[in-house]
Design a protein around this motif. Structure first.
Motif, mmCIF file in Angstrom:
data_model
loop_
_atom_site.group_PDB
_atom_site.id
_atom_site.type_symbol
_atom_site.label_atom_id
_atom_site.label_comp_id
_atom_site.label_asym_id
_atom_site.label_seq_id
_atom_site.Cartn_x
_atom_site.Cartn_y
_atom_site.Cartn_z
ATOM 1 N N GLU A 116 0.599 -1.321 0.105
ATOM 2 C CA GLU A 116 -0.053 0.088 -0.018
ATOM 3 C C GLU A 116 0.797 1.053 -0.110
ATOM 4 N N LEU A 205 -14.347 -4.802 3.864
ATOM 5 C CA LEU A 205 -13.774 -3.555 4.185
ATOM 6 C C LEU A 205 -14.957 -2.312 3.793
ATOM 7 N N ALA A 211 -11.929 1.613 8.166
ATOM 8 C CA ALA A 211 -11.291 1.144 6.925
ATOM 9 C C ALA A 211 -11.046 2.189 5.773
ATOM 10 N N TRP A 216 -6.061 -0.552 0.510
ATOM 11 C CA TRP A 216 -6.183 -1.873 0.902
ATOM 12 C C TRP A 216 -5.758 -2.626 -0.065
ATOM 13 N N PHE A 283 -3.932 -6.243 5.101
ATOM 14 C CA PHE A 283 -5.161 -6.785 5.387
ATOM 15 C C PHE A 283 -5.130 -8.197 6.075
#
Length: 304
Positions: A116, A205, A211, A216, A283
């Motif tokens: 990410e 998510l 989140a 992600w 994640f």
């Protein structure tokens, strides 16, 4: 209500299935939507039409943008900005959160695992389009106009995913008694995400408020397989020979003179020349979920 813009795709179908965990009020939006669950509401709409998008989003608490456009650079350059603007305006109007399903084109050629934190560095025209989208969405989120998250995935494979490269060149060829084919270099590792995992993760998510405002990477098995290993695993499941042909770049370029999709894929061939490693550990650690192994994913995909 939770709404999927661009329903019917490789990830949006399992997404709709998994959203049933959170709500029975699911709206599926595309030009010709089809039910996934018995209680789904179907909403035909063209995402290039601002009024239709606004109507499709009205009443939604969470919107998932999973749409794909025809694989043509000029269309991407012309139409993606319109789609994004229409969706953002509709989400602003109706105070809906937005989950954008993204690929990794904007990252360009990455040495080592893609995370990410990997900066945007597109090396293709399609990647440039995706990078502009990612920046626009992040700016919109930071401005407080819309709560947005980017859910990013590598190449797909899975049951009945007829548009994935490996389904066309590997699984379907082997099922027909033909040699499998692989692009450019079969000896480098290449990450693939199992589509049921992707759909499950996007649903999770979207229903995790904390989140939002983040990127992600969707859960993807590791270590990645090489092309030769992926083909061998498919062949073993199907009980056929694992012999295959590697298509060199010049052959794809030549084929592109006659087949538009091949021509459009040439600029993306760097993804098969070098290792293509996708890291989803953020994640996996946050949600304590492990992706489906390649062995199990291939077993399910080849039997579909």
């Amino acid at each position: 209500m939770q709404t999927i813009l661009g329903s019917g795709g490789a990830v949006s179908v399992p997404l709709a299935q998994h959203l049933r965990t959170y709500t029975d009020d699911i709206r599926l939006v595309s030009r010709t939507p089809q039910r996934v669950n018995p209680t789904d509401t179907l909403f035909p709409a063209n995402l290039l039409d601002a009024a239709q998008v606004d109507a499709a989003v009205a009443g939604s608490s969470i919107v998932y943008l999973t749409a794909g456009l025809p694989y043509r650079t000029k269309l991407w350059q012309q139409q993606w900005p319109i789609v994004i603007q229409n969706v953002l305006q509709a989400c602003r109007n109706h105070q809906a959160r937005l989950v954008f399903l993204d690929n990794i084109y904007a990252l360009g050629y990455v040495h080592g695992p893609m995370t990410e934190e990997t900066p945007l560095n597109p090396v293709s025209k399609k990647g440039e389009v995706r990078a502009k989208i990612a920046r626009q969405l992040q700016e919109e989120n930071q401005a407080g106009n819309v709560e947005i998250m980017i859910a990013r995935a590598p190449d797909f494979y899975g049951p009945n995913v007829k548009t994935s490269v490996v389904d066309i060149t590997v699984i379907q060829n082997l099922k027909k008694g033909k040699k499998a084919q692989w692009l450019i270099n079969s000896e480098v590792k290449h990450s693939f995400i199992f589509t049921p995992d992707a759909g499950h993760a996007v649903a999770l998510l979207g229903n995790t408020p904390e989140a939002f405002g983040q990127i992600w990477h969707l859960p993807t098995a590791a270590p990645a397989l090489t092309g030769a290993e992926f083909i061998a695993a498919c062949a073993q499941e199907l009980g056929v020979s694992s012999k295959f042909t590697t298509l060199p770049k010049w052959m794809v370029q030549l084929g592109g003179l006659f087949v538009p999709d091949l021509k459009e894929s040439v600029e993306m061939l760097y993804q098969y020349e070098h290792e293509y490693l996708f890291d989803s550990s953020k994640f996996e650690k946050h949600f304590a979920l492990q992706p489906t192994s390649y062995q199990e994913g291939i077993r399910i995909s080849t039997r579909a």
